[in-house]
Design a protein around this motif. Structure first.
Motif, PDB file in Angstrom:
ATOM      1  N   VAL A 164      19.002   7.365   5.291  1.00 55.60           N
ATOM      2  CA  VAL A 164      18.205   6.283   5.871  1.00 55.60           C
ATOM      3  C   VAL A 164      18.985   5.142   5.419  1.00 55.60           C
ATOM      4  N   VAL A 165      19.378   3.906   6.499  1.00 52.47           N
ATOM      5  CA  VAL A 165      19.600   2.859   6.073  1.00 52.47           C
ATOM      6  C   VAL A 165      19.161   1.834   7.004  1.00 52.47           C
ATOM      7  N   GLY A 166      19.071   0.539   6.218  1.00 48.80           N
ATOM      8  CA  GLY A 166      18.262  -0.407   7.056  1.00 48.80           C
ATOM      9  C   GLY A 166      17.605  -1.556   6.096  1.00 48.80           C
ATOM     10  N   PRO A 167      16.996  -2.599   6.611  1.00 47.14           N
ATOM     11  CA  PRO A 167      16.154  -3.364   5.959  1.00 47.14           C
ATOM     12  C   PRO A 167      14.853  -3.241   5.447  1.00 47.14           C
ATOM     13  N   ASP A 168      14.196  -3.905   4.697  1.00 53.14           N
ATOM     14  CA  ASP A 168      12.961  -3.631   4.257  1.00 53.14           C
ATOM     15  C   ASP A 168      11.835  -3.354   5.381  1.00 53.14           C
ATOM     16  N   GLY A 169      10.988  -2.465   5.391  1.00 49.57           N
ATOM     17  CA  GLY A 169      10.129  -2.141   6.291  1.00 49.57           C
ATOM     18  C   GLY A 169       9.703  -0.864   6.132  1.00 49.57           C
ATOM     19  N   ILE A 170       8.698  -0.329   7.193  1.00 50.06           N
ATOM     20  CA  ILE A 170       8.027   0.939   6.994  1.00 50.06           C
ATOM     21  C   ILE A 170       8.965   2.098   6.969  1.00 50.06           C
ATOM     22  N   ILE A 171      10.083   2.075   7.643  1.00 50.20           N
ATOM     23  CA  ILE A 171      11.041   3.076   7.837  1.00 50.20           C
ATOM     24  C   ILE A 171      11.653   3.264   6.513  1.00 50.20           C
ATOM     25  N   LEU A 172      12.065   2.239   5.823  1.00 47.57           N
ATOM     26  CA  LEU A 172      12.443   2.562   4.391  1.00 47.57           C
ATOM     27  C   LEU A 172      11.785   2.987   3.419  1.00 47.57           C
ATOM     28  N   HIS A 173      10.584   2.442   3.373  1.00 45.40           N
ATOM     29  CA  HIS A 173       9.274   3.150   2.578  1.00 45.40           C
ATOM     30  C   HIS A 173       9.289   4.540   2.976  1.00 45.40           C
ATOM     31  N   GLY A 174       9.087   4.566   3.988  1.00 50.02           N
ATOM     32  CA  GLY A 174       8.673   6.111   4.422  1.00 50.02           C
ATOM     33  C   GLY A 174       9.557   6.998   3.882  1.00 50.02           C
ATOM     34  N   ALA A 175      11.109   6.667   4.027  1.00 47.42           N
ATOM     35  CA  ALA A 175      12.230   7.286   3.761  1.00 47.42           C
ATOM     36  C   ALA A 175      12.085   7.627   1.989  1.00 47.42           C
ATOM     37  N   GLY A 176      11.704   6.657   1.662  1.00 45.54           N
ATOM     38  CA  GLY A 176      11.804   6.597   0.072  1.00 45.54           C
ATOM     39  C   GLY A 176      10.426   7.574  -0.281  1.00 45.54           C
ATOM     40  N   ALA A 177       9.465   7.407   0.248  1.00 42.41           N
ATOM     41  CA  ALA A 177       8.264   8.287  -0.031  1.00 42.41           C
ATOM     42  C   ALA A 177       8.503   9.741   0.219  1.00 42.41           C
ATOM     43  N   ALA A 178       9.321   9.908   1.215  1.00 46.92           N
ATOM     44  CA  ALA A 178       9.768  11.231   1.882  1.00 46.92           C
ATOM     45  C   ALA A 178      10.893  11.948   0.749  1.00 46.92           C
ATOM     46  N   GLY A 179      11.296  11.043  -0.221  1.00 44.79           N
ATOM     47  CA  GLY A 179      12.382  11.436  -1.027  1.00 44.79           C
ATOM     48  C   GLY A 179      13.957  11.659  -0.296  1.00 44.79           C
ATOM     49  N   PHE A 213       0.868  -1.165  -0.084  1.00 40.76           N
ATOM     50  CA  PHE A 213      -0.126  -0.048  -0.012  1.00 40.76           C
ATOM     51  C   PHE A 213       0.804   1.451   0.102  1.00 40.76           C
ATOM     52  N   MET A 214       1.867   1.246   0.688  1.00 45.85           N
ATOM     53  CA  MET A 214       2.613   2.108   0.700  1.00 45.85           C
ATOM     54  C   MET A 214       3.447   2.670  -0.456  1.00 45.85           C
ATOM     55  N   VAL A 215       3.685   1.719  -1.490  1.00 52.86           N
ATOM     56  CA  VAL A 215       4.226   1.905  -2.741  1.00 52.86           C
ATOM     57  C   VAL A 215       3.151   2.559  -3.499  1.00 52.86           C
ATOM     58  N   LEU A 216       2.046   2.001  -3.532  1.00 51.54           N
ATOM     59  CA  LEU A 216       1.074   2.449  -4.461  1.00 51.54           C
ATOM     60  C   LEU A 216       0.371   3.645  -3.944  1.00 51.54           C
ATOM     61  N   ALA A 217       0.559   4.320  -2.823  1.00 47.51           N
ATOM     62  CA  ALA A 217      -0.022   5.507  -2.199  1.00 47.51           C
ATOM     63  C   ALA A 217       0.292   6.425  -3.279  1.00 47.51           C
ATOM     64  N   ARG A 218       1.263   6.657  -3.831  1.00 45.07           N
ATOM     65  CA  ARG A 218       1.831   7.726  -4.615  1.00 45.07           C
ATOM     66  C   ARG A 218       0.596   8.086  -5.829  1.00 45.07           C
ATOM     67  N   PHE A 219      -0.152   7.077  -6.127  1.00 46.47           N
ATOM     68  CA  PHE A 219      -1.175   7.285  -7.227  1.00 46.47           C
ATOM     69  C   PHE A 219      -2.512   7.821  -6.723  1.00 46.47           C
ATOM     70  N   LEU A 220      -2.539   7.843  -5.459  1.00 47.62           N
ATOM     71  CA  LEU A 220      -4.027   8.349  -4.944  1.00 47.62           C
ATOM     72  C   LEU A 220      -4.222   9.934  -5.024  1.00 47.62           C
ATOM     73  N   PRO A 269       8.594  13.355  -3.864  1.00 51.11           N
ATOM     74  CA  PRO A 269       8.250  12.932  -2.809  1.00 51.11           C
ATOM     75  C   PRO A 269       6.678  12.764  -2.558  1.00 51.11           C
ATOM     76  N   TYR A 270       5.967  12.164  -1.866  1.00 55.00           N
ATOM     77  CA  TYR A 270       4.712  12.161  -1.712  1.00 55.00           C
ATOM     78  C   TYR A 270       4.316  11.847  -0.207  1.00 55.00           C
ATOM     79  N   LEU A 271       5.060  11.795   0.797  1.00 54.48           N
ATOM     80  CA  LEU A 271       4.724  11.445   2.027  1.00 54.48           C
ATOM     81  C   LEU A 271       4.626  13.198   2.612  1.00 54.48           C
ATOM     82  N   TYR A 328      11.254   4.174  -5.836  1.00 54.03           N
ATOM     83  CA  TYR A 328      11.979   5.134  -4.783  1.00 54.03           C
ATOM     84  C   TYR A 328      13.039   5.688  -5.342  1.00 54.03           C
ATOM     85  N   PRO A 329      13.049   6.650  -6.092  1.00 55.08           N
ATOM     86  CA  PRO A 329      14.209   7.268  -6.959  1.00 55.08           C
ATOM     87  C   PRO A 329      15.432   7.708  -5.947  1.00 55.08           C
ATOM     88  N   SER A 330      14.998   7.995  -4.636  1.00 55.36           N
ATOM     89  CA  SER A 330      16.151   8.444  -3.613  1.00 55.36           C
ATOM     90  C   SER A 330      16.968   7.298  -3.132  1.00 55.36           C
TER      91      SER A 330
END
Length: 631
Positions: A547-562, A379-386, A455-457, A587-589
């Motif tokens: 931001v660095v780490g494994p797959d999860g809400i933090i890394l997705h949020g960072a990508g959505a924030a650019g 959902f976090m990935v596709l939220a960019r299109f909402l 970014p879209y966050l 997530y281009p960033s």
């Protein structure tokens, strides 16, 4: 001479113990004395079904009498046979007749609840089961039915509470033990789930479902050898059981032995009676082994005959291929895996008008619905299109109540929960609903590019300034770190050696109980202690330099924030970490560093340390954030 009641009790005892042939003999002896006896006839039908003899059950059903036609239990059983025979309308009529005779009949109520839930009337289903529960205090089947209803719609906490109540009433019920374990697994508590799976397995050591649950759970907590032993035994006992092979292949893949497992499975797949099932299993196995290209090569030719397949088979084919296409960056092929074109969905199932202006209007008016099968991270990935195609942040968004906070994370606070027990919210009048999973099927010029807008966050300026002020006393760059809760995930102790020599200040972004891993580690800012809601997290991610780490809400949020970042992904990573030239497509960033093979992070991270540090240094240099002076 044995009385009918004595024979009936003995037959039920045999049936409960799984001795269906003995039960059948006793039921038949009752029918010899009392033809049309409702309980005996129902019991005999159930033994036929237990032995997989649908034709025999249907033959017995035809021998019903006026007496059995007035028995709610018999009518409910007849409804179950109608469902198996793919006659849902007949089943619904039989259930209504059963409930007219006894409005509080547990099994009939459970079937009606299933019908209501499948039609989207979740609140009605919940109300029905709770009403019957009030008249059948302690009825295990009703409790289990309510729990399964909650579980199916992602309400894991209330599902667990009720399932545990049912288990306390029937502690020897192996199915209940396994279901409690299943809920705990969904909640991520694999440690607690283990004892429940073990209890079920000990009661029925040859039950393949229990064996596979135990194997998969062992793998989740890092007990690879034990997981492999159990999965290996399951596929040896049930060589034609495809789920057993999938579990075995997945565990072997995680041990770096995927090719060996696939070689074992190849002759089984070729000799399988159900070739389609075997082919779909092989396609899934390729994906589990980190080879989505082979899954596409195997399964894509089947698309030509998809319309002639059964719904379940076609749906599974589409699902596997959709994941494989996304995992290889072939976004343009995703629309072919939808049951119907999105244009038709927007036009009420008809091919309709494809005029871009008309479609844009329909999208802007549609109620966007988060599919129950869509994960939080997807959902976090596709939220960019909402907010594309004329929609804004005030547009309503419907979905499971568990995702209400996450939708608010992206600024969509007009959330309509559509699941029990909060399913009473009225959805606004709209010509159509559009599942978010189908957004990628929209024309590019309507939904925007794959990466846009980014970014879209959203971030609240006052919260952003608060973080910036709080961190200002620490040297730049501010590098956010994240980690997993427990092994076999990437824990803080495993990650730290790879990032200790980085410049600037390490800032912990973890805010849940995983923060306890910080104990004993000096020099890391515990920002998570000040995160009370997702708005705080969004602001922190905007404030950080990296931001660095494994797959999860933090890394997705960072990508959505650019925010620039590096995700350290497993060899077989989810589709959303597909990367072109090491840069995330979605997530281009974000850079993506995949493990070179399957394995435990404790052995993989030392090999990746130089690459992790070089990737971060290069990105910091390119963004001007390597030193305090350049920031």
């Amino acid at each position: 001479m044995l009385l009918v009641d004595d024979r009936l009790k003995a037959a039920k005892d045999h049936a409960l113990a799984g001795r269906h042939d003995n039960a059948a003999l006793l039921y038949e002896s009752i029918l010899d004395v009392s033809p049309g006896h409702p309980e005996a006839l129902s019991g005999l039908i159930e033994t036929r079904l237990a032995n997989g003899d649908l034709e025999g059950a249907q033959t017995l059903l035809s021998k019903s009498t006026a007496v059995t036609g007035q028995d709610p239990g018999f009518l409910t059983l007849a409804a179950k046979i109608s469902i198996i025979s793919q006659k849902p309308e007949d089943a619904q009529k039989l259930v209504e007749r059963a409930l007219a005779l006894d409005p509080y009949h547990a099994q009939a109520a459970l079937l009606k609840a299933e019908f209501l839930a499948s039609a989207g009337a979740l609140s009605e289903a919940e109300d029905l089961l709770n009403t019957v529960r009030s008249r059948n205090t302690g009825d295990t089947d009703i409790l289990l039915g309510i729990s399964r209803l909650y579980y199916a719609y992602g309400l894991f906490s209330p599902a667990l509470m009720i399932a545990q109540e049912a288990l306390s009433n029937a502690p020897d019920d192996s199915n209940l033990s396994a279901f409690v374990g299943q809920i705990l697994t969904a909640l991520g508590d694999h440690g607690k789930a283990t004892s429940f799976f073990e209890a079920a397995h000990l009661k029925e050591p040859t039950n393949p479902e229990f064996m596979l649950s135990l194997a998969n759970n062992a793998a989740a907590i890092g007990q690879s050898s034990e997981a492999l032993r159990i999965a290996g035994r399951a596929k040896a006992l049930f060589p034609d059981l495809m789920p057993a092979w999938l579990s075995y292949i997945k565990i072997k893949a995680e041990r770096g032995e995927a090719l060996e497992a696939l070689r074992e499975f190849a002759p089984v797949a070729k000799g399988a009676k159900d070739r389609m099932e075997a082919t779909l299993t092989l396609g899934t196995a390729y994906r589990l082994a980190g080879e989505p290209e082979k899954a596409i090569q195997l399964l894509e030719p089947l698309m030509a005959n998809a319309t002639g397949m059964k719904d379940a088979v076609r749906g599974r084919l589409f699902s596997i291929l959709r994941d494989a296409f996304l995992s290889t960056g072939q976004i343009e092929k995703v629309p072919s895996t939808l049951e119907q074109p999105v244009v038709a969905t927007l036009n009420g199932g008809q091919s309709g008008d494809t005029n871009p202006g008309v479609l844009k209007q329909r999208v802007s008016e549609a109620v966007m619905v988060i599919d129950p099968g869509l994960s939080n991270l997807e959902f976090m990935v596709l939220a960019r299109f909402l907010d594309q195609a004329g929609r804004d942040k005030s547009a309503p968004l419907a979905g499971p109540s568990t995702l209400s906070q996450l939708s608010g994370f992206f600024g969509y606070n007009n959330f309509l929960p559509n699941d029990a027990p909060n399913g009473n919210a009225e959805q606004p009048a709209a010509p159509v609903t559009l599942p978010i999973s189908q957004i990628l099927g929209l024309p590019n010029d309507l939904r925007g590019g794959v990466t846009g807008p980014c970014p879209y966050l959203p971030v609240k300026p006052e919260l952003l300034k608060r973080w910036q002020d709080a961190l200002s006393e620490f040297s730049k760059p501010w590098i956010g770190i994240a980690w997993n809760e427990a092994q076999p995930g990437l824990t803080l102790d495993t990650l730290l050696p790879a990032i200790r020599s980085l410049p600037g200040t390490l800032v912990s972004t973890v805010w849940d109980h995983s923060r306890r891993q910080l104990s004993g580690h000096q020099g890391i800012i515990d920002a998570g202690a000040h995160i009370k809601r997702l708005d705080d997290l969004a602001a922190l991610l905007h404030a950080l330099d990296f931001v660095v780490g494994p797959d999860g809400i933090i890394l997705h949020g960072a990508g959505a924030a650019g925010t620039p970042g590096l995700v350290i992904a497993q060899y077989m990573s989810p589709w959303y970490w597909y990367a072109e030239t090491d840069r995330s497509l979605w997530y281009p960033s974000m850079d993506v560093l995949k493990a070179p093979r399957f394995g435990h992070w404790a052995t993989l991270i030392p090999e990746l340390t130089d690459d992790i540090q070089a990737r971060i240094d290069n990105r910091l240099a390119s963004t001007g954030g390597q030193t305090e002076e350049t920031s």
